[in-house]
Design a protein around this motif. Structure first.
Motif, PDB file in Angstrom:
ATOM      1  N   ILE A  67       7.817   9.955  -1.786  1.00 56.78           N
ATOM      2  CA  ILE A  67       8.416   9.407  -0.563  1.00 56.78           C
ATOM      3  C   ILE A  67       7.565   9.764   0.654  1.00 56.78           C
ATOM      4  O   ILE A  67       7.295   8.909   1.512  1.00 56.78           O
ATOM      5  N   LEU A  68       7.133  11.008   0.723  1.00 60.15           N
ATOM      6  CA  LEU A  68       6.313  11.427   1.863  1.00 60.15           C
ATOM      7  C   LEU A  68       4.989  10.676   1.912  1.00 60.15           C
ATOM      8  O   LEU A  68       4.527  10.289   2.994  1.00 60.15           O
ATOM      9  N   ALA A  69       4.372  10.440   0.760  1.00 56.00           N
ATOM     10  CA  ALA A  69       3.109   9.694   0.734  1.00 56.00           C
ATOM     11  C   ALA A  69       3.314   8.269   1.235  1.00 56.00           C
ATOM     12  O   ALA A  69       2.520   7.756   2.029  1.00 56.00           O
ATOM     13  N   ALA A  70       4.379   7.619   0.793  1.00 52.13           N
ATOM     14  CA  ALA A  70       4.659   6.257   1.252  1.00 52.13           C
ATOM     15  C   ALA A  70       4.942   6.237   2.752  1.00 52.13           C
ATOM     16  O   ALA A  70       4.476   5.341   3.475  1.00 52.13           O
ATOM     17  N   GLU A  71       5.673   7.226   3.231  1.00 55.22           N
ATOM     18  CA  GLU A  71       5.971   7.272   4.656  1.00 55.22           C
ATOM     19  C   GLU A  71       4.727   7.567   5.487  1.00 55.22           C
ATOM     20  O   GLU A  71       4.615   7.095   6.616  1.00 55.22           O
ATOM     21  N   LEU A  72       3.801   8.332   4.936  1.00 56.87           N
ATOM     22  CA  LEU A  72       2.542   8.574   5.649  1.00 56.87           C
ATOM     23  C   LEU A  72       1.746   7.287   5.823  1.00 56.87           C
ATOM     24  O   LEU A  72       1.131   7.071   6.867  1.00 56.87           O
ATOM     25  N   VAL A  73       1.767   6.431   4.811  1.00 54.83           N
ATOM     26  CA  VAL A  73       1.057   5.154   4.923  1.00 54.83           C
ATOM     27  C   VAL A  73       1.685   4.301   6.020  1.00 54.83           C
ATOM     28  O   VAL A  73       0.995   3.757   6.890  1.00 54.83           O
ATOM     29  N   ILE A  74       3.002   4.183   6.008  1.00 53.20           N
ATOM     30  CA  ILE A  74       3.676   3.371   7.032  1.00 53.20           C
ATOM     31  C   ILE A  74       3.540   4.017   8.407  1.00 53.20           C
ATOM     32  O   ILE A  74       3.296   3.331   9.407  1.00 53.20           O
ATOM     33  N   GLY A  75       3.672   5.348   8.464  1.00 52.29           N
ATOM     34  CA  GLY A  75       3.493   6.044   9.737  1.00 52.29           C
ATOM     35  C   GLY A  75       2.081   5.911  10.274  1.00 52.29           C
ATOM     36  O   GLY A  75       1.870   5.744  11.472  1.00 52.29           O
ATOM     37  N   GLY A  76       1.091   5.972   9.383  1.00 52.47           N
ATOM     38  CA  GLY A  76      -0.300   5.783   9.797  1.00 52.47           C
ATOM     39  C   GLY A  76      -0.528   4.393  10.350  1.00 52.47           C
ATOM     40  O   GLY A  76      -1.216   4.216  11.366  1.00 52.47           O
ATOM     41  N   TRP A  77       0.061   3.398   9.708  1.00 55.54           N
ATOM     42  CA  TRP A  77      -0.053   2.027  10.207  1.00 55.54           C
ATOM     43  C   TRP A  77       0.583   1.912  11.589  1.00 55.54           C
ATOM     44  O   TRP A  77       0.027   1.295  12.499  1.00 55.54           O
ATOM     45  N   ALA A  78       1.748   2.553  11.766  1.00 57.90           N
ATOM     46  CA  ALA A  78       2.432   2.491  13.053  1.00 57.90           C
ATOM     47  C   ALA A  78       1.599   3.151  14.156  1.00 57.90           C
ATOM     48  O   ALA A  78       1.547   2.666  15.294  1.00 57.90           O
ATOM     49  N   ALA A  80       0.840  -1.209   0.000  1.00 60.71           N
ATOM     50  CA  ALA A  80       0.000   0.000   0.000  1.00 60.71           C
ATOM     51  C   ALA A  80       0.871   1.254   0.000  1.00 60.71           C
ATOM     52  O   ALA A  80       0.561   2.232  -0.705  1.00 60.71           O
ATOM     53  N   ALA A  81       1.950   1.250   0.752  1.00 62.91           N
ATOM     54  CA  ALA A  81       2.866   2.396   0.769  1.00 62.91           C
ATOM     55  C   ALA A  81       3.505   2.589  -0.598  1.00 62.91           C
ATOM     56  O   ALA A  81       3.643   3.723  -1.077  1.00 62.91           O
ATOM     57  N   LEU A  82       3.880   1.501  -1.239  1.00 57.57           N
ATOM     58  CA  LEU A  82       4.450   1.580  -2.591  1.00 57.57           C
ATOM     59  C   LEU A  82       3.432   2.177  -3.558  1.00 57.57           C
ATOM     60  O   LEU A  82       3.757   3.085  -4.334  1.00 57.57           O
ATOM     61  N   GLY A  83       2.193   1.695  -3.503  1.00 57.74           N
ATOM     62  CA  GLY A  83       1.150   2.216  -4.386  1.00 57.74           C
ATOM     63  C   GLY A  83       0.847   3.682  -4.128  1.00 57.74           C
ATOM     64  O   GLY A  83       0.708   4.486  -5.061  1.00 57.74           O
ATOM     65  N   ALA A  84       0.764   4.057  -2.862  1.00 59.70           N
ATOM     66  CA  ALA A  84       0.489   5.458  -2.516  1.00 59.70           C
ATOM     67  C   ALA A  84       1.634   6.355  -2.956  1.00 59.70           C
ATOM     68  O   ALA A  84       1.405   7.449  -3.485  1.00 59.70           O
ATOM     69  N   GLY A  85       2.858   5.894  -2.748  1.00 59.91           N
ATOM     70  CA  GLY A  85       4.013   6.685  -3.152  1.00 59.91           C
ATOM     71  C   GLY A  85       4.072   6.882  -4.654  1.00 59.91           C
ATOM     72  O   GLY A  85       4.327   7.981  -5.143  1.00 59.91           O
ATOM     73  N   PHE A  86       3.816   5.803  -5.397  1.00 58.58           N
ATOM     74  CA  PHE A  86       3.855   5.910  -6.857  1.00 58.58           C
ATOM     75  C   PHE A  86       2.731   6.799  -7.371  1.00 58.58           C
ATOM     76  O   PHE A  86       2.950   7.632  -8.262  1.00 58.58           O
ATOM     77  N   THR A  87       1.549   6.663  -6.803  1.00 55.79           N
ATOM     78  CA  THR A  87       0.415   7.496  -7.223  1.00 55.79           C
ATOM     79  C   THR A  87       0.694   8.972  -6.938  1.00 55.79           C
ATOM     80  O   THR A  87       0.469   9.834  -7.793  1.00 55.79           O
ATOM     81  N   ALA A  88       1.200   9.262  -5.751  1.00 51.65           N
ATOM     82  CA  ALA A  88       1.519  10.650  -5.405  1.00 51.65           C
ATOM     83  C   ALA A  88       2.620  11.197  -6.303  1.00 51.65           C
ATOM     84  O   ALA A  88       2.569  12.357  -6.719  1.00 51.65           O
ATOM     85  N   PHE A  89       3.594  10.369  -6.613  1.00 51.03           N
ATOM     86  CA  PHE A  89       4.677  10.768  -7.510  1.00 51.03           C
ATOM     87  C   PHE A  89       4.127  11.163  -8.876  1.00 51.03           C
ATOM     88  O   PHE A  89       4.483  12.200  -9.434  1.00 51.03           O
ATOM     89  N   GLN A  90       3.234  10.352  -9.421  1.00 51.31           N
ATOM     90  CA  GLN A  90       2.651  10.646 -10.734  1.00 51.31           C
ATOM     91  C   GLN A  90       1.744  11.873 -10.696  1.00 51.31           C
ATOM     92  O   GLN A  90       1.787  12.702 -11.608  1.00 51.31           O
ATOM     93  N   LEU A  91       0.928  11.991  -9.665  1.00 52.80           N
ATOM     94  CA  LEU A  91      -0.002  13.115  -9.572  1.00 52.80           C
ATOM     95  C   LEU A  91       0.692  14.449  -9.284  1.00 52.80           C
ATOM     96  O   LEU A  91       0.140  15.505  -9.572  1.00 52.80           O
ATOM     97  N   SER A  92       1.884  14.397  -8.721  1.00 53.05           N
ATOM     98  CA  SER A  92       2.611  15.623  -8.386  1.00 53.05           C
ATOM     99  C   SER A  92       3.591  16.024  -9.485  1.00 53.05           C
ATOM    100  O   SER A  92       4.536  16.771  -9.218  1.00 53.05           O
ATOM    101  N   ARG A  93       3.362  15.546 -10.680  1.00 55.21           N
ATOM    102  CA  ARG A  93       4.245  15.824 -11.823  1.00 55.21           C
ATOM    103  C   ARG A  93       5.659  15.304 -11.579  1.00 55.21           C
ATOM    104  O   ARG A  93       6.635  15.983 -11.806  1.00 55.21           O
ATOM    105  N   ARG A  94       5.713  14.102 -11.046  1.00 56.80           N
ATOM    106  CA  ARG A  94       6.958  13.341 -10.867  1.00 56.80           C
ATOM    107  C   ARG A  94       7.934  13.982  -9.879  1.00 56.80           C
ATOM    108  O   ARG A  94       9.130  14.021 -10.114  1.00 56.80           O
ATOM    109  N   ARG A  95       7.402  14.420  -8.760  1.00 55.06           N
ATOM    110  CA  ARG A  95       8.250  14.938  -7.680  1.00 55.06           C
ATOM    111  C   ARG A  95       8.549  13.793  -6.714  1.00 55.06           C
ATOM    112  O   ARG A  95       7.648  13.269  -6.060  1.00 55.06           O
TER     113      ARG A  95
END
Length: 120
Positions: free
Chosen positions: A103-114, A83-98
């Protein structure tokens, strides 16, 4: 038993080892790349092959981290890592490849789980 050890006689040897084993080979290839860069065609077949190999190596490292993790990452369930991988990739694409946004989106998923399970 003797207290003689190479590190006691020559205490700076680890720094020399780092210099010769790490920095020198890396920078040698960087300098060779800078010198030869003007002679390489960016649109050529060799450059395309190099980009393909580099991209596949990055993908392999990411796949290994997600599906065969070690250390603390192994304690996170696979579904959360995917899920973190998917969220990170989606955010990367939607943010014009930033990259940072991905990375922050993926970390939010893992941080939210924690936070949900009480690790945070």
């Amino acid at each position: 038993m003797s207290d003689w050890a190479y590190s006691n006689v020559v205490p700076w040897w680890p720094y020399v080892f780092i210099l010769l084993g790490g920095w020198l080979p890396t920078d040698m290839w960087r300098y060779l790349g800078v010198v030869s860069a003007s002679r390489i065609d960016e649109t050529g077949e060799a450059a395309a092959i190099a980009r393909t190999i580099a991209t596949s190596l990055v993908a392999a490292v990411i796949a290994q981290l997600v599906f065969y993790p070690s250390g603390a990452l192994a304690d996170i369930p696979t579904v959360v890592r995917v899920a973190a991988l998917g969220a990170g990739f989606t955010a990367f694409q939607l943010s014009r490849r930033r990259i940072l946004v991905g990375i922050l989106a993926a970390e939010l998923v893992i941080g939210g789980w924690a936070l949900v399970i009480g690790l945070g």
